[in-house]
Write a protein that holds these residues in place. Sequence first.
Motif, PDB file in Angstrom:
ATOM      1  N   LEU A  30      -5.802 -59.593 -54.011  1.00  0.00           N
ATOM      2  CA  LEU A  30      -5.039 -60.800 -54.341  1.00  0.00           C
ATOM      3  C   LEU A  30      -4.887 -60.925 -55.850  1.00  0.00           C
ATOM      4  N   ASP A  31      -5.975 -60.686 -56.563  1.00  0.00           N
ATOM      5  CA  ASP A  31      -5.918 -60.766 -58.026  1.00  0.00           C
ATOM      6  C   ASP A  31      -4.926 -59.750 -58.584  1.00  0.00           C
ATOM      7  N   ARG A  32      -4.900 -58.559 -57.997  1.00  0.00           N
ATOM      8  CA  ARG A  32      -3.990 -57.528 -58.486  1.00  0.00           C
ATOM      9  C   ARG A  32      -2.540 -57.884 -58.193  1.00  0.00           C
ATOM     10  N   GLU A  33      -2.257 -58.240 -56.933  1.00  0.00           N
ATOM     11  CA  GLU A  33      -0.880 -58.527 -56.548  1.00  0.00           C
ATOM     12  C   GLU A  33      -0.338 -59.772 -57.262  1.00  0.00           C
ATOM     13  N   PHE A  34      -1.142 -60.806 -57.347  1.00  0.00           N
ATOM     14  CA  PHE A  34      -0.676 -62.035 -57.975  1.00  0.00           C
ATOM     15  C   PHE A  34      -0.691 -61.917 -59.493  1.00  0.00           C
ATOM     16  N   GLY A  35      -1.604 -61.113 -60.009  1.00  0.00           N
ATOM     17  CA  GLY A  35      -1.580 -60.841 -61.441  1.00  0.00           C
ATOM     18  C   GLY A  35      -0.291 -60.156 -61.851  1.00  0.00           C
ATOM     19  N   ALA A  36       0.211 -59.292 -60.989  1.00  0.00           N
ATOM     20  CA  ALA A  36       1.470 -58.606 -61.279  1.00  0.00           C
ATOM     21  C   ALA A  36       2.646 -59.569 -61.312  1.00  0.00           C
ATOM     22  N   HIS A  77      -1.929 -77.413 -61.321  1.00  0.00           N
ATOM     23  CA  HIS A  77      -1.283 -76.141 -60.983  1.00  0.00           C
ATOM     24  C   HIS A  77       0.037 -76.283 -60.236  1.00  0.00           C
ATOM     25  N   LEU A  78       0.281 -77.439 -59.655  1.00  0.00           N
ATOM     26  CA  LEU A  78       1.483 -77.648 -58.856  1.00  0.00           C
ATOM     27  C   LEU A  78       2.320 -78.777 -59.442  1.00  0.00           C
ATOM     28  N   PRO A  79       3.622 -78.600 -59.536  1.00  0.00           N
ATOM     29  CA  PRO A  79       4.426 -77.460 -59.062  1.00  0.00           C
ATOM     30  C   PRO A  79       4.572 -76.314 -60.051  1.00  0.00           C
ATOM     31  N   ALA A  80       3.738 -76.290 -61.104  1.00  0.00           N
ATOM     32  CA  ALA A  80       3.897 -75.301 -62.170  1.00  0.00           C
ATOM     33  C   ALA A  80       3.837 -73.866 -61.659  1.00  0.00           C
ATOM     34  N   VAL A  81       3.073 -73.620 -60.577  1.00  0.00           N
ATOM     35  CA  VAL A  81       2.959 -72.234 -60.102  1.00  0.00           C
ATOM     36  C   VAL A  81       4.313 -71.647 -59.725  1.00  0.00           C
ATOM     37  N   TRP A  82       5.240 -72.498 -59.316  1.00  0.00           N
ATOM     38  CA  TRP A  82       6.535 -71.985 -58.868  1.00  0.00           C
ATOM     39  C   TRP A  82       7.419 -71.585 -60.039  1.00  0.00           C
ATOM     40  N   GLU A  83       7.001 -71.919 -61.261  1.00  0.00           N
ATOM     41  CA  GLU A  83       7.681 -71.396 -62.439  1.00  0.00           C
ATOM     42  C   GLU A  83       7.228 -69.970 -62.726  1.00  0.00           C
ATOM     43  N   THR A  84       6.020 -69.630 -62.259  1.00  0.00           N
ATOM     44  CA  THR A  84       5.518 -68.265 -62.410  1.00  0.00           C
ATOM     45  C   THR A  84       6.141 -67.347 -61.374  1.00  0.00           C
ATOM     46  N   ALA A  85       6.227 -67.824 -60.142  1.00  0.00           N
ATOM     47  CA  ALA A  85       6.834 -67.019 -59.072  1.00  0.00           C
ATOM     48  C   ALA A  85       7.346 -67.944 -57.981  1.00  0.00           C
ATOM     49  N   SER A  86       8.443 -67.577 -57.368  1.00  0.00           N
ATOM     50  CA  SER A  86       9.015 -68.381 -56.291  1.00  0.00           C
ATOM     51  C   SER A  86       8.149 -68.291 -55.050  1.00  0.00           C
ATOM     52  N   PRO A  87       8.253 -69.265 -54.136  1.00  0.00           N
ATOM     53  CA  PRO A  87       7.522 -69.135 -52.867  1.00  0.00           C
ATOM     54  C   PRO A  87       7.825 -67.832 -52.132  1.00  0.00           C
ATOM     55  N   ALA A  88       9.071 -67.380 -52.168  1.00  0.00           N
ATOM     56  CA  ALA A  88       9.419 -66.124 -51.485  1.00  0.00           C
ATOM     57  C   ALA A  88       8.674 -64.942 -52.103  1.00  0.00           C
ATOM     58  N   ALA A  89       8.604 -64.912 -53.418  1.00  0.00           N
ATOM     59  CA  ALA A  89       7.876 -63.826 -54.084  1.00  0.00           C
ATOM     60  C   ALA A  89       6.391 -63.899 -53.779  1.00  0.00           C
ATOM     61  N   VAL A  90       5.861 -65.110 -53.719  1.00  0.00           N
ATOM     62  CA  VAL A  90       4.446 -65.292 -53.388  1.00  0.00           C
ATOM     63  C   VAL A  90       4.167 -64.836 -51.965  1.00  0.00           C
ATOM     64  N   LEU A  91       5.045 -65.172 -51.032  1.00  0.00           N
ATOM     65  CA  LEU A  91       4.847 -64.756 -49.643  1.00  0.00           C
ATOM     66  C   LEU A  91       4.864 -63.233 -49.512  1.00  0.00           C
ATOM     67  N   ASP A  92       5.745 -62.583 -50.248  1.00  0.00           N
ATOM     68  CA  ASP A  92       5.768 -61.121 -50.226  1.00  0.00           C
ATOM     69  C   ASP A  92       4.460 -60.554 -50.777  1.00  0.00           C
ATOM     70  N   ALA A  93       3.986 -61.140 -51.885  1.00  0.00           N
ATOM     71  CA  ALA A  93       2.730 -60.679 -52.481  1.00  0.00           C
ATOM     72  C   ALA A  93       1.552 -60.973 -51.562  1.00  0.00           C
ATOM     73  N   ARG A  94       1.618 -62.082 -50.845  1.00  0.00           N
ATOM     74  CA  ARG A  94       0.556 -62.441 -49.903  1.00  0.00           C
ATOM     75  C   ARG A  94       0.449 -61.404 -48.790  1.00  0.00           C
ATOM     76  N   LEU A  95       1.590 -60.983 -48.273  1.00  0.00           N
ATOM     77  CA  LEU A  95       1.575 -59.998 -47.192  1.00  0.00           C
ATOM     78  C   LEU A  95       1.118 -58.632 -47.708  1.00  0.00           C
ATOM     79  N   ARG A  96       1.514 -58.272 -48.924  1.00  0.00           N
ATOM     80  CA  ARG A  96       1.023 -57.015 -49.504  1.00  0.00           C
ATOM     81  C   ARG A  96      -0.489 -57.074 -49.690  1.00  0.00           C
ATOM     82  N   THR A  97      -0.980 -58.246 -50.080  1.00  0.00           N
ATOM     83  CA  THR A  97      -2.423 -58.419 -50.240  1.00  0.00           C
ATOM     84  C   THR A  97      -3.135 -58.263 -48.911  1.00  0.00           C
TER      85      THR A  97
END
Length: 288
Positions: A30-36, A77-97
Amino acid sequence: MTTTLPPKAGRHCQGVLNPIHSTLYFSPDLDREFGALGFTDANAMRLAARSAPLGAVGPGPVAATFYNYNPELLARHLPAVWETASPAAVLDARLRTADATLRRLLGEETIASPELAEAAGLALEAAAACTPHARPLYAANADLPVPEEPHLAYWHAATLLREHRGDGHLAALLAAGLDPVEALVSHTATGKGMAPRWVLGTRGWGRSDWEAARERLRGRGILDADGELTESGARLRAELEETTDRLDTAPYEHLGAAGVARLTELGRGLLITAAGAGAFPADLLGKG
């Protein structure tokens, strides 16, 4: 609803599925995928990972659906996290994790096994009977596509069943009159919840919040002077789980006694393998 299942069968089944979802939050993947994606704060990563199915929400909906997080942590952290990555990008990273985590914990032989595919099919069949009304986290995850690979389908189904039960549990907590910190403190007092240092580190509360909640619970006769559950407190926690069981009957009734027993057997084996591979910190649970 009149159950044809053995007592607590659904609870025991869900109890071996839930941790498979939770491996995500303790995974270096998770740290690797979300760090990216640009995340640098561990709490921000984990809040984004769990709330992304809801969309680009702010702290209010997450406070409501997560229940026991400090609103100050959420607002940080919210809603600021969505400026770092969109929910769609987060969901993709979540599944890769989830993919990397399960491959690492279970091993490629288990990932390709017919038993894991069977577990995925049974878990998805159980989840097919879940209902969305008054269950926002379940409903949000249910809108997501089912992954094709069996290990990811299993993780997805475990997520659905976890959030379905969790949404119902919040109703039980409200009915019991337990506020967010009281719910955490009383759960930890059972010996089955997270240890205080993990609760405080992930939920954003301070030691003073914890101690104040303990005092309130003592005043209600739920904790004794040593912070242990009283007879009344133990009964309250048991009633909470029984109410949650009742609200979470549908998926396991749908699967049937034989299916629930088989899914529990398969799920227990997968969980033992994952835990033995270091899925969770050794000091995660307990009263200390």
